[in-house]
Design an enzyme around this catalytic site. Sequence first.
Site, PDB file in Angstrom:
ATOM      1  CB  SER A 122      -0.971   0.003   1.186  1.00  0.00           C
ATOM      2  OG  SER A 122      -1.954  -1.001   1.022  1.00  0.00           O
ATOM      3  CE  LYS A 141      -9.569  -5.608   5.434  1.00  0.00           C
ATOM      4  NZ  LYS A 141      -9.725  -6.185   4.081  1.00  0.00           N
ATOM      5  N   GLY A 178     -13.715  -9.889   7.663  1.00  0.00           N
ATOM      6  CA  GLY A 178     -14.156  -8.635   7.071  1.00  0.00           C
ATOM      7  C   GLY A 178     -14.115  -8.630   5.559  1.00  0.00           C
TER       8      GLY A 178
END
Length: 285
Positions: free
Chosen positions: A22, A71, A134
């Site tokens: 990311s 999550k 999640g």
Amino acid sequence: MNINSTTKIIGLLGHPVKHSFSPNIHNYLFEKYSQDNIYCCFDVEEEKIKEGIEGIKSLGIKGCNVTIPHKVNIITYLDNIDNKARLIGAVNTIKNENGILNGYNTDGLGFVKSILDKGYDLKNKKIMIIGAGGACRSIAIELASIDVSSIDIRNRSINKANEIVDIIKNNFNTKILCSPKSIDEKDLNNIDILINTTPIGMESDLSPVDEKLTPSKNILVCDIVYKPHNTALIKWAKKNGLEVIHGIDMLINQALHAFYIWTGINPSKDDEEHIKDLYNKTIEK
């Protein structure tokens, strides 16, 4: 990238996070679109997630992505939840607006786009999902919203799977069931798409499917784990001549939508291709 006294932090909350791609995605986008932000990873254990959220507010962190295992539990500590994220019951993106933390979920959208981008038609397809966390919640609900035929969730904890079953039964027409039993060849020959939403394969050569199985039907196999690129599940699928979608496609698509939530900017198709090139360079090393 010019880091200065006005630069804001956007980060990733998860455990572990050392594998994350990311920062490569978002720091490229921040620089290209002249956003005075920097993306960092924060390894936060489950019992410390409350303190992590308090840190976002106290340090003025502009936003965060959220990954395994936070999550679902993170919702308790947020101020507002987007309607889709509330239905899903999981958040993977947080935006800090003047100390108010708003939660969103871009996982399902990112996953579905990764399949559609490959030219697959999802309508009336039979889906099997491994895991009930999640990511499964968001993917299952997004699939149900576009009228897939059926969803079969396989997870050791039947209680978690049943929560997702109830959500879909109460909101959509898609047939939904769950089971704790392991996957056999009969299961594989009765579905169109198999999706792994667990972290199995992230840091080991383990596969969520018995690698001795040899399905006779040409199903599509998807793994949301993107590091390693070719997980044990993907290797098994390729060995059996099955079509595959790698985890990096979903990661990029959900990240681009998160970037839009934070900045109001829609990245271009060229950005998608550039990010994939960045990723390919990392796996070549």
